[in-house]
Structure formats: structure tokens, C-alpha cells
Design an enzyme around this catalytic site. Sequence first.
Site, mmCIF file in Angstrom:
data_model
loop_
_atom_site.group_PDB
_atom_site.id
_atom_site.type_symbol
_atom_site.label_atom_id
_atom_site.label_comp_id
_atom_site.label_asym_id
_atom_site.label_seq_id
_atom_site.Cartn_x
_atom_site.Cartn_y
_atom_site.Cartn_z
ATOM 1 N N MET A 30 0.834 -1.200 0.000
ATOM 2 C CA MET A 30 0.000 0.000 0.000
ATOM 3 C C MET A 30 0.872 1.255 0.000
ATOM 4 O O MET A 30 0.413 2.348 0.347
ATOM 5 C CB MET A 30 -0.955 0.009 1.194
ATOM 6 C CG MET A 30 -2.024 -1.054 1.118
ATOM 7 S SD MET A 30 -3.558 -0.643 1.993
ATOM 8 C CE MET A 30 -2.964 -0.348 3.649
ATOM 9 N N ALA A 35 12.071 -0.316 4.984
ATOM 10 C CA ALA A 35 13.024 -1.421 4.820
ATOM 11 C C ALA A 35 12.346 -2.783 4.805
ATOM 12 O O ALA A 35 12.861 -3.730 4.198
ATOM 13 C CB ALA A 35 14.075 -1.364 5.929
ATOM 14 N N HIS A 37 9.507 -3.533 3.300
ATOM 15 C CA HIS A 37 9.114 -3.767 1.909
ATOM 16 C C HIS A 37 10.326 -4.087 1.034
ATOM 17 O O HIS A 37 10.258 -4.939 0.139
ATOM 18 C CB HIS A 37 8.408 -2.529 1.349
ATOM 19 C CG HIS A 37 7.147 -2.170 2.051
ATOM 20 N ND1 HIS A 37 7.059 -1.099 2.901
ATOM 21 C CD2 HIS A 37 5.910 -2.733 2.024
ATOM 22 C CE1 HIS A 37 5.826 -1.008 3.368
ATOM 23 N NE2 HIS A 37 5.109 -1.988 2.857
ATOM 24 N N GLN A 61 -10.407 -2.185 2.673
ATOM 25 C CA GLN A 61 -9.941 -2.816 3.904
ATOM 26 C C GLN A 61 -9.867 -1.835 5.074
ATOM 27 O O GLN A 61 -9.384 -2.178 6.142
ATOM 28 C CB GLN A 61 -8.592 -3.492 3.693
ATOM 29 C CG GLN A 61 -7.420 -2.581 3.425
ATOM 30 C CD GLN A 61 -6.188 -3.370 3.000
ATOM 31 O OE1 GLN A 61 -6.132 -3.899 1.881
ATOM 32 N NE2 GLN A 61 -5.196 -3.466 3.871
ATOM 33 N N ARG A 187 2.686 2.795 9.635
ATOM 34 C CA ARG A 187 1.971 3.582 10.645
ATOM 35 C C ARG A 187 2.881 4.083 11.766
ATOM 36 O O ARG A 187 2.440 4.881 12.599
ATOM 37 C CB ARG A 187 0.820 2.767 11.229
ATOM 38 C CG ARG A 187 -0.336 2.565 10.246
ATOM 39 C CD ARG A 187 -1.519 1.855 10.893
ATOM 40 N NE ARG A 187 -2.704 1.906 10.046
ATOM 41 C CZ ARG A 187 -3.035 1.000 9.137
ATOM 42 N NH1 ARG A 187 -2.233 -0.032 8.945
ATOM 43 N NH2 ARG A 187 -4.128 1.129 8.417
#
Length: 283
Positions: A30, A35, A37, A61, A187
Site C-alpha cells: 500500500m 526497509a 518492503h 480494507q 503507521r
Amino acid sequence: MQTIRQLDLLRTGIAELRAEGARIALVPTMGALHAGHMALIEAAKRPGTRVVASIFVNPKQFGPDEDLARYPRKEQADSRMLAAAGCDLLWMPPVEVMYPEGFATNISVSGVSDGLDGAARPGHFDGVATVVAKLLNQVRPDIAWFGEKDFQQLAVIRRMVADLDFGIEIAGIPTQREDDGLALSSRNVYLDEDERARAVALPRALGVAARAIGKGGDAETALAAARASLAAAGFELDYLTLVDAGTLAEGGDPARPRRLLAAARMGSTRLIDNVAVDPIEQG
């Protein structure tokens, strides 16, 4: 790296990669990349494989009171990170391509999606399953890579892919962490300095409890101690549960792999994490 936003161009781009005789690996994201990812991209980069990443902030979602509007979006920075990491193609569709007018299909995976985040965030895993099914059909990879931080999500996707005969391998990699142990998450940027310092209590509490349970200690005692330490750090707990690592059934068999899964709020930020619990040798 190609960046593609329309489905017909994606089909052409994938066909060109296939024409080289390559396998296709998909890394769905998303965005707001970090790091963790990049570790997925590295895992996907195998000989004879071309890597496709997707960036799509999936509205299906997010619940009505969740953070869809403020979820971080960093398309240019994300694109640069993916190109530098060796990604071959970036699929970045707009909402109207993913969910065109009249879209009416919903995928629901019962069982593994029912408790934990499924209970705390009604409809969340329907949105996850639906968008991942679309991404898998759009890209048609040989393998797709996901992080184990979203452990229940990984279980939901594996169940869906097996049940619907996608014929695609679903691979997971261990949770990537900051130096102090906090799980990498998009987040984390929501945490202020004080909240960030206190947030490390989450992986620490899980680690202490997992070691105690893995050594044969009483699970309820270990869980109660973990809950108390999280409350003392300022967390508001959604759940902290011991489950079977395969079925996510609560408790699990001590002779089988198990997981401690937790979700908790630090201020306005909801964090999730999980750690493995070693099987207890039966003697």
C-alpha cells in the site's frame, strides 16, 4: 523500471517479461515503503525472476472510522526506492481501475479471518482478500511475497489461494524490525517521540511471554504478565492471544508451532506484532 497505471498496459508489460522466459514475482504493497518492503523485494529477486511491485491504498480494507484519508502516500519516493532496489515493474492503479463503476464482488474467507483483527476490524479481511485476488489475477505471478508481521493476513491469503485453486505460491518473510525491536510499519510515522519510545514495550512483552511459554511455563500467567506490562507502557490492548501457527485456533497444541499475536493502540496509532512460540518437546 516501468510504472503502469492501466490494466491493458499491465497485461502488455507482463507479457513482455514473460517473453524473456522469466518467472514473475509479485510484491503487493500500500506504499509508504520502508526497509520491510525492500526486504520483500530482495527476497523476490531470484535468478530468472522478474519482480513486480504494486502500490494501491485499498479503501475496501479500511473501516469507516479508520485512517484511510491520512494513510501516508509517497508515490515519488516509493518509486525511487523500488527502482533502486531492482524492481522491474510498478503496478500503481487508480481506484477507478481497481473498482470500476458497478463493481459488486466480495471475497470472504471464513475461519482464519473470524477472530483477532477480523473481530476488531469487521470487514477488513474481506477487503484484503478481494484486493489480493484482483492483484493476483491482474499480474498472474508465479509467486507472491508477504511479510509475516501481518500474520493473520498471510493466513487468510494462503487459505484463499488454496481454496480457489490460484496455483500461485504464497511466500512469507520474517517481520523486519528497528534496532530496538519495534516492527517496521508504515503507521510508525504517526507516533510522536514519546509514543515511539514507549512502543518498544510491545515486541519486548511478546518476546518475554513467548520464551516463557516455549519453556513450558503456564500460558495464561505469561499472557497476563504481558498484558500488564503493555498497560503500564500506555498501550490500550485490542487483543493478545496464543494461537496455532497454521490454523490460528486459540491456544494451539504445545507440540506444534504456535504464535503470540497482538494488536494495541499507542495514542491514536494501532500497532500489530507477533512472535513465534517454539514447540515443547514431548517426553
